[in-house]
Design a protein around this motif. Structure first.
Motif, PDB file in Angstrom:
ATOM      1  N   GLY A  53       0.759  -1.348  -0.085  1.00 44.69           N
ATOM      2  CA  GLY A  53       0.051  -0.006   0.108  1.00 44.69           C
ATOM      3  C   GLY A  53       0.919   1.180   0.205  1.00 44.69           C
ATOM      4  N   LEU A  54       2.065   1.200   0.192  1.00 40.58           N
ATOM      5  CA  LEU A  54       2.979   2.110  -0.005  1.00 40.58           C
ATOM      6  C   LEU A  54       3.936   2.358  -1.075  1.00 40.58           C
ATOM      7  CD1 LEU A  54       4.057   2.444   3.951  1.00 40.58           C
ATOM      8  CD2 LEU A  54       2.360   3.936   2.751  1.00 40.58           C
ATOM      9  N   LEU A  55       4.213   3.295  -1.818  1.00 44.42           N
ATOM     10  CA  LEU A  55       5.009   3.360  -3.005  1.00 44.42           C
ATOM     11  C   LEU A  55       6.275   3.240  -2.481  1.00 44.42           C
ATOM     12  CD1 LEU A  55       5.408   3.864  -5.998  1.00 44.42           C
ATOM     13  CD2 LEU A  55       5.351   6.308  -5.347  1.00 44.42           C
ATOM     14  N   THR A  56       7.089   2.419  -3.072  1.00 45.68           N
ATOM     15  CA  THR A  56       8.627   2.067  -2.811  1.00 45.68           C
ATOM     16  C   THR A  56       9.490   2.637  -3.979  1.00 45.68           C
ATOM     17  OG1 THR A  56       8.644  -0.189  -3.998  1.00 45.68           O
ATOM     18  CG2 THR A  56       7.950  -0.143  -1.603  1.00 45.68           C
ATOM     19  N   HIS A  57      10.608   2.642  -3.994  1.00 40.95           N
ATOM     20  CA  HIS A  57      11.643   3.096  -4.922  1.00 40.95           C
ATOM     21  C   HIS A  57      11.702   2.175  -5.992  1.00 40.95           C
ATOM     22  CE1 HIS A  57      12.921   6.851  -3.140  1.00 40.95           C
ATOM     23  NE2 HIS A  57      13.329   6.013  -1.790  1.00 40.95           N
ATOM     24  N   GLU A  58      11.622   0.812  -5.752  1.00 39.14           N
ATOM     25  CA  GLU A  58      11.554  -0.397  -6.638  1.00 39.14           C
ATOM     26  C   GLU A  58      10.201  -0.312  -7.492  1.00 39.14           C
ATOM     27  OE1 GLU A  58      12.084  -5.249  -6.574  1.00 39.14           O
ATOM     28  OE2 GLU A  58      11.450  -4.200  -4.874  1.00 39.14           O
ATOM     29  N   ILE A  59       9.186   0.076  -7.136  1.00 40.40           N
ATOM     30  CA  ILE A  59       7.855   0.000  -7.635  1.00 40.40           C
ATOM     31  C   ILE A  59       7.922   1.350  -8.566  1.00 40.40           C
ATOM     32  CG2 ILE A  59       5.416   0.107  -7.549  1.00 40.40           C
ATOM     33  CD1 ILE A  59       6.302  -2.528  -6.897  1.00 40.40           C
TER      34      ILE A  59
END
Length: 290
Positions: A53-59
């Motif tokens: 549910g949280l944006l990551t650098h990888e995504i």
């Protein structure tokens, strides 16, 4: 080829979709909430990534080169979690050209056992189906704004390996609930995967009911499974007095027959599991139910 698929929620159905389309995409990234599932996703041909549910650098980096998006995460009262976390990044993605969203036939609500199709207005009953309609609308708005096609799959009751009537028999939890006039449609996850493969090839746009040909009373499915299993079916029990979870009981509050002609005519889908008798026999004979 140069097509890159990003799967949000690589669970029971979406992982089958990804496995079915490894030859259609150069890269497939599948998200999960647990690193413990990474090995399983790799075995299915996916590069695993965490998303809770949280944006990551990888995504965020993956979305820069994603051409195709498959979304299989349920919404909640706050809305669709993928759009909530990633809307701006997806909107800015230079390569995104197609989206497929896995929804549910629950959006139609209760129709007293009559037939519904993709043109039938939604009148959801349960809170989760109301949230699904909102999520569908949000994705349609997003796709229109970006100017790309969106396929929405409305799925009926999903079953497959490890999730079927034979498993209930083996675990001793099989039961025959009787609610006069009640019918359900069903869908094997391999037919969902087949539909996704076809839709991805076409970059299909629109709403599609992905569901079997024959809505049937749930007790008939249980009885037939026991016949194939070689064990006597459990005694019938009345729905009104049965001990059920609130979610299980809510399923019986929606009674409809769901038509699938559009999936056949537009996608060219040939159902491998078209009705419960064919499906149960195939799973039993192929030992694919476990």
């Amino acid at each position: 080829m140069n097509r890159k698929l990003l799967v949000f929620g690589a669970g029971f159905s979406a992982s089958a979709c990804a496995a079915r389309t490894t030859g259609q995409f150069e890269t497939i990234i599948g998200t999960t909430r647990s690193t413990g599932k990474f090995a399983q996703l790799r075995e299915l041909g996916m590069q695993p990534a965490l998303f809770s549910g949280l944006l990551t650098h990888e995504i965020e980096a993956a979305m820069q080169t994603t051409t195709d998006l498959l979304v299989s995460i349920a919404p909640d009262a706050a809305g669709d979690p993928v759009l909530a976390a990633c809307r701006d990044q997806l909107a800015a993605s230079p390569s995104l050209t197609w989206i497929c969203y896995l929804s549910t036939v629950g959006v139609y609500g209760d129709h007293d056992g009559t037939w519904v199709n993709e043109e039938t207005p939604c009148k959801p009953v349960s809170a989760r189906s109301i949230e699904r309609v909102a999520a569908e609308n949000a994705w349609m708005e997003f796709a229109r704004a970006k100017g790309i096609p969106l396929a929405i799959f409305r799925l009926s009751g999903i079953y497959g390996p490890g999730r079927n009537a034979f498993v209930s028999i083996e675990s001793g939890t099989s039961r025959r609930l009787i609610k006069p006039g009640q019918v359900f449609n069903r869908i094997h996850r391999d037919d969902i995967a087949a539909a996704f493969s076809l839709a991805a090839h076409l970059r299909a746009d629109g709403i599609f009911n992905i569901t079997d040909n024959e809505p049937a009373p749930p007790q008939d499915v249980v009885t037939h499974a026991h016949l194939l299993h070689g064990t006597p079916p459990p005694p019938a029990s009345e729905f009104t007095t049965a001990q059920l979870s609130p979610m299980a009981r809510s399923f019986y509050g929606e009674n409809k027959r769901v038509a699938n002609a559009k999936s056949k005519n537009v996608l060219g889908l040939e159902y491998g599991y078209p009705d419960y008798r064919t499906s149960l026999a195939r799973m039993w004979n192929e030992h694919s139910w476990r």
